[in-house]
Design a protein around this motif. Structure first.
Motif, PDB file in Angstrom:
ATOM      1  N   GLY A   1       0.779  -1.224   0.000  1.00 52.34           N
ATOM      2  CA  GLY A   1       0.000   0.000   0.000  1.00 52.34           C
ATOM      3  C   GLY A   1       0.814   1.279   0.000  1.00 52.34           C
ATOM      4  N   LYS A   2       2.131   1.177   0.080  1.00 47.13           N
ATOM      5  CA  LYS A   2       2.983   2.370   0.042  1.00 47.13           C
ATOM      6  C   LYS A   2       3.414   2.627  -1.395  1.00 47.13           C
ATOM      7  N   GLU A   3       3.272   3.874  -1.823  1.00 42.63           N
ATOM      8  CA  GLU A   3       3.726   4.272  -3.153  1.00 42.63           C
ATOM      9  C   GLU A   3       5.161   4.759  -3.029  1.00 42.63           C
ATOM     10  N   LEU A   4       6.075   4.028  -3.655  1.00 40.61           N
ATOM     11  CA  LEU A   4       7.492   4.344  -3.575  1.00 40.61           C
ATOM     12  C   LEU A   4       8.054   4.702  -4.934  1.00 40.61           C
ATOM     13  N   CYS A   5       9.142   5.423  -4.916  1.00 37.45           N
ATOM     14  CA  CYS A   5       9.929   5.696  -6.119  1.00 37.45           C
ATOM     15  C   CYS A   5      11.240   4.939  -5.957  1.00 37.45           C
ATOM     16  N   ILE A   6      11.522   4.069  -6.905  1.00 40.91           N
ATOM     17  CA  ILE A   6      12.783   3.326  -6.929  1.00 40.91           C
ATOM     18  C   ILE A   6      13.651   3.959  -8.004  1.00 40.91           C
ATOM     19  N   GLY A   7      14.901   4.166  -7.697  1.00 39.73           N
ATOM     20  CA  GLY A   7      15.813   4.760  -8.662  1.00 39.73           C
ATOM     21  C   GLY A   7      17.178   4.123  -8.589  1.00 39.73           C
ATOM     22  N   LYS A   8      17.981   4.480  -9.566  1.00 39.30           N
ATOM     23  CA  LYS A   8      19.363   3.993  -9.606  1.00 39.30           C
ATOM     24  C   LYS A   8      20.264   5.191  -9.864  1.00 39.30           C
ATOM     25  N   MET A   9      21.225   5.358  -8.968  1.00 38.84           N
ATOM     26  CA  MET A   9      22.136   6.481  -9.078  1.00 38.84           C
ATOM     27  C   MET A   9      23.527   6.019  -8.673  1.00 38.84           C
ATOM     28  N   LYS A  10      24.492   6.296  -9.525  1.00 38.68           N
ATOM     29  CA  LYS A  10      25.883   5.912  -9.269  1.00 38.68           C
ATOM     30  C   LYS A  10      25.998   4.422  -9.001  1.00 38.68           C
ATOM     31  N   GLY A  11      25.194   3.639  -9.752  1.00 39.08           N
ATOM     32  CA  GLY A  11      25.253   2.183  -9.661  1.00 39.08           C
ATOM     33  C   GLY A  11      24.514   1.573  -8.492  1.00 39.08           C
ATOM     34  N   GLU A  12      23.899   2.394  -7.660  1.00 36.51           N
ATOM     35  CA  GLU A  12      23.190   1.886  -6.485  1.00 36.51           C
ATOM     36  C   GLU A  12      21.703   2.199  -6.581  1.00 36.51           C
ATOM     37  N   PHE A  13      20.889   1.257  -6.109  1.00 36.11           N
ATOM     38  CA  PHE A  13      19.445   1.463  -6.072  1.00 36.11           C
ATOM     39  C   PHE A  13      19.067   2.212  -4.800  1.00 36.11           C
ATOM     40  N   PHE A  14      18.003   2.985  -4.889  1.00 35.49           N
ATOM     41  CA  PHE A  14      17.462   3.652  -3.705  1.00 35.49           C
ATOM     42  C   PHE A  14      15.941   3.608  -3.771  1.00 35.49           C
ATOM     43  N   ALA A  15      15.308   3.764  -2.609  1.00 33.07           N
ATOM     44  CA  ALA A  15      13.843   3.785  -2.512  1.00 33.07           C
ATOM     45  C   ALA A  15      13.444   4.921  -1.581  1.00 33.07           C
ATOM     46  N   VAL A  16      12.472   5.722  -2.037  1.00 35.69           N
ATOM     47  CA  VAL A  16      11.936   6.833  -1.248  1.00 35.69           C
ATOM     48  C   VAL A  16      10.425   6.864  -1.424  1.00 35.69           C
ATOM     49  N   ASP A  17       9.728   7.537  -0.487  1.00 31.06           N
ATOM     50  CA  ASP A  17       8.312   7.803  -0.715  1.00 31.06           C
ATOM     51  C   ASP A  17       8.199   8.539  -2.047  1.00 31.06           C
ATOM     52  N   ASN A  18       7.170   8.233  -2.818  1.00 32.96           N
ATOM     53  CA  ASN A  18       7.057   8.839  -4.141  1.00 32.96           C
ATOM     54  C   ASN A  18       6.506  10.261  -4.101  1.00 32.96           C
ATOM     55  N   LYS A  19       6.171  10.775  -2.936  1.00 30.02           N
ATOM     56  CA  LYS A  19       5.641  12.135  -2.827  1.00 30.02           C
ATOM     57  C   LYS A  19       6.677  13.053  -2.194  1.00 30.02           C
ATOM     58  N   CYS A  20       6.967  14.130  -2.886  1.00 30.83           N
ATOM     59  CA  CYS A  20       7.906  15.130  -2.375  1.00 30.83           C
ATOM     60  C   CYS A  20       7.374  15.686  -1.048  1.00 30.83           C
ATOM     61  N   PRO A  21       8.215  15.805  -0.019  1.00 30.30           N
ATOM     62  CA  PRO A  21       7.745  16.333   1.260  1.00 30.30           C
ATOM     63  C   PRO A  21       7.380  17.816   1.208  1.00 30.30           C
ATOM     64  N   HIS A  22       7.769  18.512   0.162  1.00 30.17           N
ATOM     65  CA  HIS A  22       7.433  19.928   0.034  1.00 30.17           C
ATOM     66  C   HIS A  22       5.984  20.125  -0.399  1.00 30.17           C
ATOM     67  N   ALA A  23       5.618  19.557  -1.568  1.00 29.82           N
ATOM     68  CA  ALA A  23       4.270  19.804  -2.094  1.00 29.82           C
ATOM     69  C   ALA A  23       3.620  18.558  -2.687  1.00 29.82           C
ATOM     70  N   GLY A  24       4.207  17.393  -2.426  1.00 29.35           N
ATOM     71  CA  GLY A  24       3.574  16.149  -2.854  1.00 29.35           C
ATOM     72  C   GLY A  24       3.800  15.751  -4.298  1.00 29.35           C
ATOM     73  N   GLY A  25       4.725  16.399  -4.974  1.00 33.33           N
ATOM     74  CA  GLY A  25       5.009  16.043  -6.368  1.00 33.33           C
ATOM     75  C   GLY A  25       5.499  14.610  -6.492  1.00 33.33           C
ATOM     76  N   PRO A  26       5.161  13.938  -7.586  1.00 36.09           N
ATOM     77  CA  PRO A  26       5.573  12.538  -7.779  1.00 36.09           C
ATOM     78  C   PRO A  26       7.026  12.437  -8.245  1.00 36.09           C
TER      79      PRO A  26
END
Length: 109
Positions: free
Chosen positions: A29-54
């Motif tokens: 039930g959590k909407e996450l954003c998965i990304g890859k940067m500098k060869g490493e994967f990361f996961a964050v909430d998909n909503k920006c803490p400022h204004a909720g942007g995806p």
């Protein structure tokens, strides 16, 4: 004591993300954003803490920032801090790769 509960990402293509690519996934039930940067994967909430942007509609920079598509707020993926306003922080989750699959960790209290 807090334990990490590891959850499989059901999308098999997620481990094939290209450098600086972002993708939205749902885990328990959590909407996450998965990304890859500098060869490493990361996961964050998909909503920006400022204004909720995806975040999955934003982009990554070569200097290690995740940029929100709404107001271009930049977040350091390693420290979670916003470059313009330290009040805002990313909600990050640990990621581990097991072979061709990825798992995201949630804290279990």
């Amino acid at each position: 004591m807090k334990n990490v509960v590891w959850n499989d990402i059901k999308d098999p293509s997620i481990s094939q993300l290209k450098e600086f690519e972002l993708k939205k996934v749902y885990i328990h039930g959590k909407e996450l954003c998965i990304g890859k940067m500098k060869g490493e994967f990361f996961a964050v909430d998909n909503k920006c803490p400022h204004a909720g942007g995806p975040f999955d509609k934003g982009f990554c920079t070569s200097s290690g920032f995740l940029v929100c598509p709404l107001h271009s707020y930049k977040f350091n993926v390693k420290t979670s801090l916003c470059s313009g306003d330290s009040f805002y922080r990313l909600k990050k989750y640990p990621v581990r790769q097991l072979g061709e699959s990825l798992q995201v960790g949630f804290l279990d209290y």
